[in-house]
Design an enzyme around this catalytic site. Structure first.
Site, mmCIF file in Angstrom:
data_model
loop_
_atom_site.group_PDB
_atom_site.id
_atom_site.type_symbol
_atom_site.label_atom_id
_atom_site.label_comp_id
_atom_site.label_asym_id
_atom_site.label_seq_id
_atom_site.Cartn_x
_atom_site.Cartn_y
_atom_site.Cartn_z
ATOM 1 C CB SER A 121 -13.500 23.587 34.855
ATOM 2 O OG SER A 121 -12.728 22.582 34.251
ATOM 3 C CG ASP A 139 -7.040 26.456 30.815
ATOM 4 O OD1 ASP A 139 -6.525 25.367 31.147
ATOM 5 O OD2 ASP A 139 -8.177 26.803 31.171
ATOM 6 C CG HIS A 153 -8.289 25.150 34.301
ATOM 7 N ND1 HIS A 153 -9.150 25.403 33.256
ATOM 8 C CD2 HIS A 153 -8.982 24.357 35.161
ATOM 9 C CE1 HIS A 153 -10.299 24.785 33.464
ATOM 10 N NE2 HIS A 153 -10.224 24.153 34.613
#
Length: 775
Positions: A639, A718, A750
């Site tokens: 991330s 995602d 994600h």
């Protein structure tokens, strides 16, 4: 923004009954009386300690049991018997328990959770759920009348995103197709009242947040708030009509004719500089069937028409307090409303050096307690403190810092009204990695008292990473100690005396005793004018005359830390004990709990100072310690951490790092959501900070990645950091003829929660090649 890989939690919930009270949920409980019958696990190799293997670092082999109950009253905890499935009520003062709900009631429901009404006469059973966004689920709801043994399907048996009981009536407030309903139960039936009629699925949300508010502001699937007496309901409405869509293709099952064409999922997702949701706040009298909605208007003269609703909660019956900010979240206005819609601006706050860090306020009589940056009297600048204000003559006055100094308040928890004490989580003096439970008198006449600092774990170590789950009025709490040893939970009374042990995780402790453990070393490294924290995990047989590869795990997002006292047994345990790789964490500029000066260095320039610190501190470690192999040093992150890893490789002119992996990375902040990005970067316009956005775009810096081993990993579904981010970096690398590897996970979100085996075997092979260990 921070990745929360919740596979462990999801697997627990999938196979368990969940108990909920007032919207809180916890995993199923192992009955304390039965835990002693768990068989002892045989140690490997006749008692010899063995390294962690890769599979057990992601398959929950070393997952700790959490606090698996929910406070129902000031002395009673609801929990589910793990062996027979009954729902029990446990009195912590007497040690006695009673059965509230027989397991046969929920036996026929799939993936069931239960929520009891205020008098325990009705049970809302959630079942057959599917996941929503990060915090939300959509489930069917059936109400069971315990006396009559009858079932009532809510919303015609459709899945709904939210339901809660009134605190004073057998009445359920729920959201169906983005509208709010109020259903009152009585002997023989129920009556349902529709509260709103403006809801439009995926466009207008009443009582629940849209994607960006759930993810970045509320951190919750709940956007309605019931008054303490149950009479009034305040709720937010999010109108996403003018918010643009992100389109996600779902590819389905291989070879299935139903998936001949991909399915398109559209989500309203405001990106930096684009139109935000329009948010409004309303209140209604639930007890008066003829009552109308009352608008609670934002203070547009202070925060503008393009504003953000940050918090809303009830000060007391008839009074609700909301926090509104401007779009870029550096100006905030607290507004006190009554249930007739009268508004009073009671407190204004502005942050000129960075962004505001807002928490919901707490209340006690005339006092309002907020979290606010206060001067520490040191060069570190300001720290977030518990600040007491007094409501007088329509304003908040007489500001008192309840927690002065260089410790930071992490979270305001609860006010014990009977004792006029505030409970909060905070750091320890000079130890930002510690998270302790504190209390302080609201009078401000005494210093804070650490309630967890003297608690010892079963290993005899001081608890250094704590949390607490409080009973209704704060007279008891479950003290949750998650570090430095495995989770240990005790029940404590208001005099802070431990009265029972709830969870010791004995089975986990036995398994860990059969594994070799990393040697953990903490360092302070001076760089760029600051003292930076570094944590290294060294192999169990570490020999300083040898050279070892180094792998840095990075996040580096604003106001986050990677170095904590929490006990974890993940990928680091495997790669250190099994592959003899040194694993490292670095908290540099922009990280949390070290003062505003260090924190706000990152403001309006993400991807700069925090990246520089990862490089220079790693280089310092290589130069200082001969046992670090500078030719075998890598970095990886997920991330924001994936963004950081990519930016490190792109800007590391001296090739301190030879290789890296980015999982689900941001690659340009123009593609990420508005509420997160603009909080730290401002607007991507020529008049504001377009140059800052351009400078931190990885795709503009790919030349720096030439000659380094790099892998991109991303899931196509995602909804947080879109696959677009990876594809844009892919295109820039290809256009520059720079070699790299890419792993795409079809239909994965994600967290990549369904592909952990392939994910970690893939990364293990990459690290074996880069860091030079045999796979």
């Amino acid at each position: 923004m921070e990745v929360l890989v919740q596979l462990a939690l999801l697997l627990v919930v999938h196979g368990s009954l969940v108990v909920l009270v007032a919207g809180k949920s916890v995993p199923r409980v192992i009955d304390q009386d039965l835990e002693r019958y768990e068989p002892l696990e045989e140690e490997d190799h006749r008692g010899a300690r063995v390294p962690f293997n890769l599979e057990e670092t992601y398959d929950q082999s070393f997952r700790a049991n959490s606090f698996n109950g929910t406070w129902k009253t000031d002395r009673e905890i609801l929990y589910s018997d793990n062996y027979v499935g009954d729902i029990r009520l446990f009195d912590v003062t007497t040690g006695s328990g009673t059965v509230l709900l027989d397991s046969s009631v929920t036996a026929d429901f799939d993936k069931a959770s239960v929520m009891f009404s205020f008098d325990n006469s009705h049970v809302a059973i959630g079942h057959d759920y599917v996941n929503g966004f990060r915090y939300s689920i959509h489930q069917k709801c059936t109400v069971y009348n315990i006396k009559s043994r009858t079932f009532t399907d809510i919303a015609n048996g459709d899945r709904i995103p939210l339901f809660k009981w009134s605190p004073t009536r057998n009445a359920l407030i729920y959201v169906h197709k983005n509208d709010i309903y109020y259903q009152v139960f009585f002997e023989g039936g129920s009556d349902t009242r529709r509260i709103t009629n403006t809801g439009v699925p995926d466009i207008v949300f009443n009582g629940i947040p849209d994607w960006v508010y759930e993810e970045e502001v509320l951190g919750s699937p709940v956007a309605f708030w019931i008054s303490p007496d149950g009479r009034h309901l305040a709720f937010a409405t999010f109108n996403d009509t003018n918010v643009r869509d992100i389109v996600i293709s779902k590819y389905g099952s291989p070879g299935n004719s139903r998936d001949q064409y991909p399915n398109e999922i559209r989500i309203k997702y405001p990106k930096a500089g684009t139109t935000n949701p329009f948010v409004s706040l309303s209140v209604i009298d639930l007890h008066d069937p003829s009552s109308k909605l009352i608008d609670l208007p934002p203070p547009v003269d202070v925060v503008g028409a393009d504003n953000v609703l940050y918090t809303a909660n009830w000060r007391r019956d008839g009074e609700i307090v909301a926090t509104w900010t401007n779009r870029v979240q550096n100006k905030a206005q607290l507004v006190l409303y009554d249930t007739k819609g009268n508004a009073n601006n009671i407190y204004y706050e502005e942050e000129t050096e960075g962004w505001l860090r807002i928490q919901p306020p707490l209340y006690h009589d005339r006092y309002v307690i907020v979290a606010k940056l206060q001067d520490s009297g040191t060069k570190a600048g300001r720290f977030l403190h518990a600040t007491r204000l007094e409501y007088r003559n329509g304003a908040l006055v007489d500001e008192t810092d309840l927690t002065p100094g260089t410790c930071e308040v992490i979270s305001l928890l609860l006010v014990d009204h009977a004792r006029a004490r505030l409970y909060y989580l905070g750091t320890e003096l000079g130890k930002p990695s510690h998270k302790n439970l504190y209390s302080v008198q609201l009078s401000g006449n005494e210093p804070p008292v650490c309630l967890s600092c003297d608690v010892l774990t079963p290993e005899g170590n001081r608890c250094t990473y704590a949390y607490a789950y409080f009973s209704t009025n704060g007279s008891h709490y479950a003290l949750y100690c998650a570090g430095p040893d495995p989770v240990f939970i005790a029940i404590v009374n208001a005099n802070h005396r431990q009265i029972s042990i709830w969870e010791e995780n004995r089975s986990l402790r036995r398994k860990l005793a059969a594994r070799t453990q990393p040697i953990v070393k903490n360092f302070n490294v001076n760089a760029n004018g600051y003292t930076n924290k570094v944590k290294l995990y060294l192999p169990p047989d570490f020999d300083e005359t040898k050279k070892y590869p180094l792998l840095i795990t990075v996040y580096a997002g604003p106001n986050t830390i990677r170095i904590t006292e929490e006990a974890t047994y993940g990928f680091e345990s495997y790669i250190v004990t099994n592959r003899s790789v040194i694993y490292g964490r670095i908290d540099g500029r922009g990280s949390a709990y070290k003062g505003s000066k260090m924190l706000f260095e990152i403001y309006r320039r993400l991807g700069t100072v925090e990246i520089e610190d990862q490089i220079i501190i790693t280089r310092t470690l290589q130069e200082k310690y001969s046992w670090i192999d500078s030719n075998r040093t890598g970095i990886w992150g997920w991330s924001y951490g994936g963004f950081s890893a990519a930016m490190v490789l792109a800007t590391d002119a001296e090739s301190v790092f030879k290789c890296g992996i980015s999982v689900a990375p941001v690659t340009s902040w123009i593609y990420y959501d508005s509420l997160y990005t603009e909080r730290f970067m401002g607007l991507p316009t020529p008049e504001d900070n377009q140059s800052g956005y351009n400078d931190t775009d990885v795709s503009r810096r790919v030349e720096g990645m030439r000659g380094k081993k790099y892998m991109l990993i991303h899931g196509t579904a995602d909804d947080n950091v879109h696959y677009q981010q990876t594809m844009m970096l892919n295109k820039a690398l290809v256009n520059s003829d720079i070699m790299f590897q890419q792993q795409t996970y079809t239909d994965e979100a994600h967290a990549l929660g369904n592909v952990f085996p392939h994910l970690y075997h893939t990364t293990d092979r990459f690290w074996a090649n880069c860091l030079g260990y045999s796979h």
